[in-house]
Write an enzyme that holds these catalytic residues in place. Sequence first.
Site, PDB file in Angstrom:
ATOM      1  N   LEU A 648       0.848  -1.198   0.000  1.00 45.79           N
ATOM      2  CA  LEU A 648       0.000   0.000   0.000  1.00 45.79           C
ATOM      3  C   LEU A 648       0.881   1.245   0.000  1.00 45.79           C
ATOM      4  CD1 LEU A 648      -2.705   1.541   0.345  1.00 45.79           C
ATOM      5  CD2 LEU A 648      -2.414   1.238   2.823  1.00 45.79           C
ATOM      6  N   ASP A 649       1.558   1.479   1.120  1.00 48.15           N
ATOM      7  CA  ASP A 649       2.462   2.614   1.257  1.00 48.15           C
ATOM      8  C   ASP A 649       3.683   2.126   2.032  1.00 48.15           C
ATOM      9  OD1 ASP A 649       3.806   4.937   1.787  1.00 48.15           O
ATOM     10  OD2 ASP A 649       2.205   5.904   2.916  1.00 48.15           O
TER      11      ASP A 649
END
Length: 999
Positions: A648-649
């Site tokens: 995701l991040d």
Amino acid sequence: MSVSANQISSALSSTASRLSSTILGQSTTSPLRTFATTTTAAAAAAAVAGKPGLQAIGIRRENKNRWERRVPLLPQHVAQLIKETGTKVIVQPSTKRIVPDEAYAKAGAIISEDLSAADVILGIKEVPIEQLIPNKTFVVFSHTHKGQDYNMPTLKAVLEKNIRLLDYELLVDPESKKRLVLFGKFAGYAGMIDCIHGLGQRLLGLGYHTPFIHVAMAHMYPTLTAARKELNTIGELIKEHGLPNDFGPFVFTFTGSGNVSQGAQSVFRELPHEYVTPDQLATLVNMKPEDRPADYNKKVYGVVVNAPDYLVRKDGGSYDRAEYRAHPDRYESQFITKIAPYTSVLVNGLFWSTEFPRLMTNEHLREFQANPRYKSRMLSLMDITCDIGGSFEFMSHASTIGDPFFYVNALGSSKKLEQHKDVEKGGIQINSIDNLPTELPLEASETFANALYPFAKAMALNKFNDDPVLTNARITDFGGTLLEPHLHLTGKLEALLPPPPSVTKDVSEPGSPTSTNSSITTKTPDSRQKVLVVGSGRVVGPLLDYLHAFPNIEILLASNQLEEAKSLAKGFDRVTITDLDVSSSKQLDALVSQSDVVVRFLVPASLHPTIARSAIRNQKSVITASYISDEMKAAKDSSVTILNEIGLDPGIDHCSAMKVIDEIHKKGHKLTSFISWCGGLVAPDNSNNALGYKFSWSPRGVLTAGLNPAKFKLNGQVETIEGTNLMKQHFSNVPLYKGFAFEGLANRNSLDYVDVYGLNIDHLNTMLRGTLRFKGYADLMEGFRRLGLLDPSPVVNKIFENSSNYTEFMQHLLGTSEIRSGVALRLGLKPNHPIVERIVAAFHEFGIMGPNVINEPIQAPSTLDAFCHILQRSLTLNLMDRDMVCMVHEFEALTPKGNTEIYKSSLVAYGDPASTHSSGGSTAMAKTVGIPAAVATHLLLQGKIKTKGVIRPTLKEIYEPMLDILATQNITFNEEHFNSAFVSMKPHLKPTGTGIWSI
């Protein structure tokens, strides 16, 4: 008891009505008796004690995965069973069934968690071994009678627990051997079935008999399973007799790769088939007879075409996706020359917008039909999108289920297109039904329950030995007996996973993919691809879900947490588990050498280079969601791909950011500001606690991230924040959505990403990456830091000794028995200061103070770890809680004319309720980390990622297909473009905190 196709169709269109009448037991023609809801085993046992010989029926709660909402019997069947036999029915409560518990209660069932009072237990999917109740009859899809290796331990447990096991797949007609109880797993994909039906009709109209003539319209099948079985039979006829040579190879062309196209292809693949690429079409169709393989016309061919396959620049240049989306007028379709001449059946899954070129216009159709070379091509158009006058201009109107086909002839007597319904006349056949059926668990359950009911009745009357269908459906019987014709499974039960009688690879190393530590023995077809997943955890579930959908992929899940790995692998027949010590290079190499791609999850970052070096030694590619560390940079190798930061991040934040950045640069605009926010949070409606935050995993990573220093550029100034000041100097207002009260924390060194994204720091007024939290989080966390609760140092004093509960732990930490005054003193504030009040209120929530103190000792190596224990105990997700992921990028660009434009790309995704996490449900965080990694893995296996070395998903060859595929998995970025800087969030961003800590 049966139900017609029309009745099913009616049921699909009136679900709400039926849920409130038939299912809820309010029928005016057949009133249902109501039994009191009972939750205790003793009460349930007392209630079922009744007529001698009767078998009490239990209906278990399905827990194989989050999607399983089907039921073996609906409430109306339960009511009828009670009425006709006098037996009792016990239903295990469930919050996710397609029908609610109260509907069963109104039908006369007893709702009880404990099914031990039932004699016969009905379910759908396999039963976990620990939930098998001894001395009972279980009726399920056990997936054991064919000797499936992954369920042999279950069959062994069935015998050991003296269980009589019946399998729905073995409920067959004694003479015809036809299965009697089928479950329509899906109730959709009607477009492709209708398309094949129409093709058979059209070919017969042109004077050719084909096996397609035996395929009916989709609504004629009681379930999709029946339709698939029919297509399998048709496929055997095609393989035996072939298809007419006059029509060359039958090529089904699918436009797009989204849900519509995927659904159509899943039905198409029931036929004997071969996929080709668009650039292989001409060779395939124009192949000389002497060069054709023996099965040339004994299968169908599929091709998936996308924009690059038929669009070209009007000036002769090649296709560029970013430019096409920005300037579609620069492009034209060459579908008529590149795709149509080789297409037999066109299945359209593309939605069209007026600014884009059509795939085929009316004039294109006229030109095409006028060419005698193409008389056997473009026989049919199945426009599943029902896009009237859209991608195909000559698709003029929606058809209906009752009147599904019309024909368009562009060579009529007039210049206008001629439409008709004569299957024997010229023209392209078009099906454009606008209300094609979709998946509905209610329809599937009703079909299944209608078929099962007579056998359920016979079981309730204890006629297992009187009914030949039930007799033949038994796999085991009481006494621990394995019955004929299943004795061939004896060997598998003794060895569980024996070596197959073929060439094997034997690696004598602890941690093999079996239930013990015996050697690894594998044998798969050459077409099989193997994925080694190193590490386990929640994020692995969605990865397995995605990859297991591809039948040629086998997965080996290697972890030192075997129980967790077993839980994740449950229900996946091509997922095997093994114990693994990553520090053992010999063991690691043994596993890596047998794989095609290695996926690394939740393994300490310090061991990532170890895995990478093993992959390099064995020439295997690696996928990981971890940051690229300095040590990883040193592991570069030009011969393999090591794709990092694909979660995701970091991960899809790179993909979505680079897509917009490349589009901005393509326009010749200058990027002057980049702001990116991302947060893994609890859903707002579940955030009612002191921190506005909850944990679905260990809080340690979240807490320590709040101690990292940060560096960024904002409004032309480079700012640096020490880790000890990160919470104090948070962004108190991050105005992303009016409905969300966000604050933010600067995330490490944002300037590191200037080079990663190919930007020019001199052009950038702002470069900021941050973490989102709900307002109030940072100030409270700063208070915890100042109290010493975030101190990771090893404990050297006696803070934990003699602390029997959370209160005493805090008293020892503060050095006083009065916690409120101790907090104020430690913070240098008055006892009635607002932040002291908030901390005291939080301590009440955490069980540190007040009437609900947690009376358990804390054992931890540091104060930070002790506080993590408290938070994980107090702030976990409740059963109906969901988590949320929010990501927003904002880009500011300067046009050549000096105008400022704002671009935004945003994602908000919610997880499944926590109550489903043990049965296949997933958090939003797990989905947005696991699925991107899975997609990247599949892209590597397909050879679509060609770049070697240590890389991120900032490359177009990665981010472009990644974002397209994620959109099919409900992970979709919303992109916006504004011609004014007025909408920018930048003026509102100030890293000064709320000011409460300046007092």
